[in-house]
Design a protein around this motif. Structure first.
Motif, PDB file in Angstrom:
ATOM      1  N   PHE A   1      72.781  -4.230  12.919  1.00  0.00           N
ATOM      2  CA  PHE A   1      71.681  -3.990  13.846  1.00  0.00           C
ATOM      3  C   PHE A   1      71.651  -2.505  14.159  1.00  0.00           C
ATOM      4  O   PHE A   1      72.335  -2.028  15.055  1.00  0.00           O
ATOM      5  CB  PHE A   1      71.866  -4.822  15.117  1.00  0.00           C
TER       6      PHE A   1
ATOM      7  N   ARG B   1      62.911 -11.386  10.740  1.00  0.00           N
ATOM      8  CA  ARG B   1      63.620 -12.555  11.273  1.00  0.00           C
ATOM      9  C   ARG B   1      63.105 -12.931  12.651  1.00  0.00           C
ATOM     10  O   ARG B   1      62.855 -14.107  12.940  1.00  0.00           O
ATOM     11  CB  ARG B   1      65.114 -12.263  11.339  1.00  0.00           C
ATOM     12  N   LEU B   2      62.941 -11.938  13.515  1.00  0.00           N
ATOM     13  CA  LEU B   2      62.459 -12.220  14.864  1.00  0.00           C
ATOM     14  C   LEU B   2      61.003 -12.690  14.850  1.00  0.00           C
ATOM     15  O   LEU B   2      60.617 -13.535  15.664  1.00  0.00           O
ATOM     16  CB  LEU B   2      62.632 -10.991  15.749  1.00  0.00           C
TER      17      LEU B   2
ATOM     18  N   GLN C   1      67.346  -2.133   7.631  1.00  0.00           N
ATOM     19  CA  GLN C   1      67.898  -3.164   8.499  1.00  0.00           C
ATOM     20  C   GLN C   1      66.908  -3.539   9.598  1.00  0.00           C
ATOM     21  O   GLN C   1      66.779  -4.711   9.957  1.00  0.00           O
ATOM     22  CB  GLN C   1      69.217  -2.689   9.128  1.00  0.00           C
ATOM     23  N   ALA C   2      66.194  -2.560  10.123  1.00  0.00           N
ATOM     24  CA  ALA C   2      65.210  -2.841  11.165  1.00  0.00           C
ATOM     25  C   ALA C   2      64.095  -3.732  10.622  1.00  0.00           C
ATOM     26  O   ALA C   2      63.599  -4.613  11.330  1.00  0.00           O
ATOM     27  CB  ALA C   2      64.631  -1.530  11.708  1.00  0.00           C
TER      28      ALA C   2
ATOM     29  N   ASN D   1      72.819  -6.448   7.219  1.00  0.00           N
ATOM     30  CA  ASN D   1      72.674  -7.247   8.428  1.00  0.00           C
ATOM     31  C   ASN D   1      73.063  -6.492   9.692  1.00  0.00           C
ATOM     32  O   ASN D   1      73.026  -7.049  10.772  1.00  0.00           O
ATOM     33  CB  ASN D   1      73.512  -8.517   8.320  1.00  0.00           C
TER      34      ASN D   1
ATOM     35  N   TRP E   1      65.450  -7.333  10.506  1.00  0.00           N
ATOM     36  CA  TRP E   1      65.501  -7.932  11.829  1.00  0.00           C
ATOM     37  C   TRP E   1      64.100  -8.192  12.372  1.00  0.00           C
ATOM     38  O   TRP E   1      63.858  -9.203  13.042  1.00  0.00           O
ATOM     39  CB  TRP E   1      66.301  -7.051  12.788  1.00  0.00           C
ATOM     40  N   ASN E   2      63.161  -7.308  12.096  1.00  0.00           N
ATOM     41  CA  ASN E   2      61.787  -7.511  12.527  1.00  0.00           C
ATOM     42  C   ASN E   2      61.215  -8.783  11.903  1.00  0.00           C
ATOM     43  O   ASN E   2      60.569  -9.588  12.577  1.00  0.00           O
ATOM     44  CB  ASN E   2      60.938  -6.298  12.144  1.00  0.00           C
TER      45      ASN E   2
END
Length: 67
Positions: free
Chosen positions: A24, A38-39, A31-32, A22, A35-36
């Motif tokens: 950033f 999720r966004l 991890q990227a 998790n 996050w990609n």
């Protein structure tokens, strides 16, 4: 004495690169990608809510084109 399950939490889940999943982190890493995704999900739900409110970009473009 009874054997009870442990209440200790597991350690932080590590990704393939050994860092916290998790975290950033900048660059091309697992991890990227998390996050990609999720966004992207947040953006998709936001657009659906915006579309249901009557502000549809797709309908406006199709109306201008003539469909």
């Amino acid at each position: 004495m009874q054997n009870r399950p442990s209440t200790d939490l597991p350690p932080v889940a590590k990704a393939y690169n050994g860092a916290d999943r998790n975290a950033f982190l900048f660059g091309f890493n697992p991890q990227a990608e998390l996050w990609n995704g999720r966004l992207a999900m947040i953006g998709f739900v936001a657009y659906l809510a915006w579309d249901l409110a009557g502000y549809s970009v797709v309908r406006n473009v199709l109306h201008i084109v003539g469909y």
